[in-house]
Design an enzyme around this catalytic site. Structure first.
Site, PDB file in Angstrom:
ATOM      1  CE1 TYR A  59      32.270  58.678  92.879  1.00  0.00           C
ATOM      2  CE2 TYR A  59      32.249  58.024  90.575  1.00  0.00           C
ATOM      3  CZ  TYR A  59      32.852  58.687  91.622  1.00  0.00           C
ATOM      4  OH  TYR A  59      34.021  59.351  91.406  1.00  0.00           O
ATOM      5  CE  LYS A  64      34.941  63.428 108.260  1.00  0.00           C
ATOM      6  NZ  LYS A  64      36.204  64.079 108.697  1.00  0.00           N
ATOM      7  CG  ASP A  71      39.705  64.182 107.986  1.00  0.00           C
ATOM      8  OD1 ASP A  71      39.750  62.962 108.276  1.00  0.00           O
ATOM      9  OD2 ASP A  71      39.322  65.051 108.794  1.00  0.00           O
ATOM     10  CG  ASP A 117      37.162  59.791  91.939  1.00  0.00           C
ATOM     11  OD1 ASP A 117      37.824  59.375  90.962  1.00  0.00           O
ATOM     12  OD2 ASP A 117      36.642  60.921  91.977  1.00  0.00           O
ATOM     13  CG  ASP A 130      42.905  61.382  90.606  1.00  0.00           C
ATOM     14  OD1 ASP A 130      42.770  60.228  90.143  1.00  0.00           O
ATOM     15  OD2 ASP A 130      42.527  62.405  90.011  1.00  0.00           O
TER      16      ASP A 130
HETATM   17  C1  IPM Z   1      38.032  57.555  87.690  1.00  0.00           C
HETATM   18  C2  IPM Z   1      37.347  58.738  87.063  1.00  0.00           C
HETATM   19  C3  IPM Z   1      35.864  58.424  86.953  1.00  0.00           C
HETATM   20  C4  IPM Z   1      35.325  58.268  88.351  1.00  0.00           C
HETATM   21  C5  IPM Z   1      35.047  59.439  86.157  1.00  0.00           C
HETATM   22  C6  IPM Z   1      35.620  59.685  84.790  1.00  0.00           C
HETATM   23  C7  IPM Z   1      33.601  59.031  86.060  1.00  0.00           C
HETATM   24  O1  IPM Z   1      37.602  59.885  87.779  1.00  0.00           O
HETATM   25  O2  IPM Z   1      37.961  56.452  87.109  1.00  0.00           O
HETATM   26  O3  IPM Z   1      38.645  57.725  88.737  1.00  0.00           O
HETATM   27  O4  IPM Z   1      34.979  59.255  89.011  1.00  0.00           O
HETATM   28  O5  IPM Z   1      35.235  57.136  88.801  1.00  0.00           O
HETATM   29 MG    MG Z   2      39.029  59.624  89.342  1.00  0.00          MG
END
Ligand code: IPM
Ligand code: MG
Length: 359
Positions: free
Chosen positions: A143, A194, A226, A250, A254
């Site tokens: 990032y 990884k 993975d 990230d 999710d």
């Molecule tokens: C998160 C989001 C952010 C990230 C975006 C909105 C920049 O996806 O907080 O997970 O990638 O960190």
């Molecule tokens: Mg995210």
């Protein structure tokens, strides 16, 4: 005796103002019961800040955050700003806030609530009892690594470049947070990388291993990313605490979030050394339902609970807030994202009212 806290409020975009509005009156209510007074300073971030000032993170916002005891953030982004140059995008504001406050550790719990087991897209027997904490590195890795950009290559083509890089100290400090987090949970830590392909991951693994001897009570394992993605949906109960870099975190957070049925339920905490922490839901700004009183405010309310617990060291008030959330779920109140048969549908405000009663 009343304890006063300065809270920076960053409603952001989309459903942000609605869910933070509910959270403020819930916080005030719980504060009253525990002798806590909150002084809120609202500031602009994301698309809302772009519209007003042209900058997704105005200096004034960063200053307001630095002066506060903790930052409560809702969500940023929306279609409207998706085609602006990168430095003017809402996401750039969020990344700037993380970097500006040096919030290198992001805690993302994914705990399945018994009341919502059937909201998960996975089978009950796979997800029942899941309780995972993802500790994501937040201010380094691909990032932020340099060089980055879209460059003109010698071939005449364009070349997009990002750099995944971690230094010793960046790995050590996030690993420390992860070991300590695991100590407060079930003493199992899985570091995800990884290392079979990436040098940066090899260093990550070596440093995490080197720290392990300081935490003999923790059972440390390593997993390639993975495989971790696969294991998360195959047998998520094997995980307790996961530590990983920015990009992998990230993605995996999710996936972990969705095990619980609704990303609308999950809070997060971003913390650093010395600066105020930022507490925000894992979900986004949901522009498709903004302003319709349909949003689920519970992730924001649970983020306020994390703020009380990790940011302000007020565990009793945090417990109370979390209990109120469980209680309204027990009573059958559901927003659209977690609705199921036989339950009582409420909107964002309605959920807030139910919480207030529960308090
Ligand atoms: C998160 C989001 C952010 C990230 C975006 C909105 C920049 O996806 O907080 O997970 O990638 O960190
Ligand atoms: Mg995210």
């Amino acid at each position: 005796m009343t304890q006063t806290y300065q809270i920076a409020l960053l409603p952001g975009d989309g459903i942000g103002p609605e869910i933070i509005g509910v959270t403020v009156y819930i916080l005030n209510a719980v504060g009253q019961q525990y002798g806590l007074q909150f002084e809120f300073s609202q500031a602009l971030i994301g698309g809302a800040a772009i519209d007003e000032t042209g900058d997704p993170l105005p200096q004034e916002t960063l200053d307001t955050c630095r002066r506060s005891d903790a930052v409560l953030l809702a969500a940023i982004g929306g279609y409207k700003w998706d085609n602006l140059p990168r430095r003017q995008r809402p996401e750039t504001g969020l990344l700037g806030l993380r970097a500006g406050l040096e919030l290198f550790a992001n805690l993302r719990p994914a705990q399945i609530l018994p009341q919502l087991v059937d909201s998960s897209t996975l089978k009950r027997e796979v997800v029942e009892g899941v309780d995972i904490m993802v500790v994501r590195e937040l201010t380094g890795g691909v990032y932020f690594g340099e060089p980055k950009g879209i460059f003109a290559a010698e071939t005449g083509e364009q070349r997009g470049v990002n750099t995944m890089a971690y230094s010793d100290h960046e790995i050590d400090r996030i690993a420390k947070v992860a070991f300590e987090t695991a100590q407060k949970r079930n003493q199992r830590l899985c570091s995800v990388d990884k290392a079979n392909v990436l040098e940066v991951s090899q260093l990550w693994r070596d440093r995490v291993n080197a720290l392990a001897s300081s935490y003999p009570d923790i059972e440390l394992s390593h997993m390639y990313v993975d495989n971790a993605a696969m294991q998360l949906v195959r047998a998520p109960k094997q995980f307790d605490t996961i530590v990983t870099g920015n990009l992998f975190g990230d993605i995996l957070s999710d996936a972990a979030a969705m095990l619980t049925g609704s990303i609308g339920m999950l809070p997060s905490a971003s913390i650093g050394d010395g600066n105020p922490g930022v507490f925000e839901p894992v979900h986004g700004s949901a522009p498709d339902i903004a302003g319709e009183d349909k949003a689920n405010p519970l992730a924001q309310v649970l983020s306020a609970a994390m703020m009380l617990r990790y940011g302000l060291d007020e565990p009793a008030a945090a417990d109370k807030l979390e209990k109120a959330v469980f209680q309204v779920l027990d009573q059958g109140y559901r927003t659209g994202d977690i609705m199921s048969e036989g339950m009582t549908y409420v909107g964002c405000q309605g959920m807030g009212d139910a919480l207030l009663k529960a308090l």
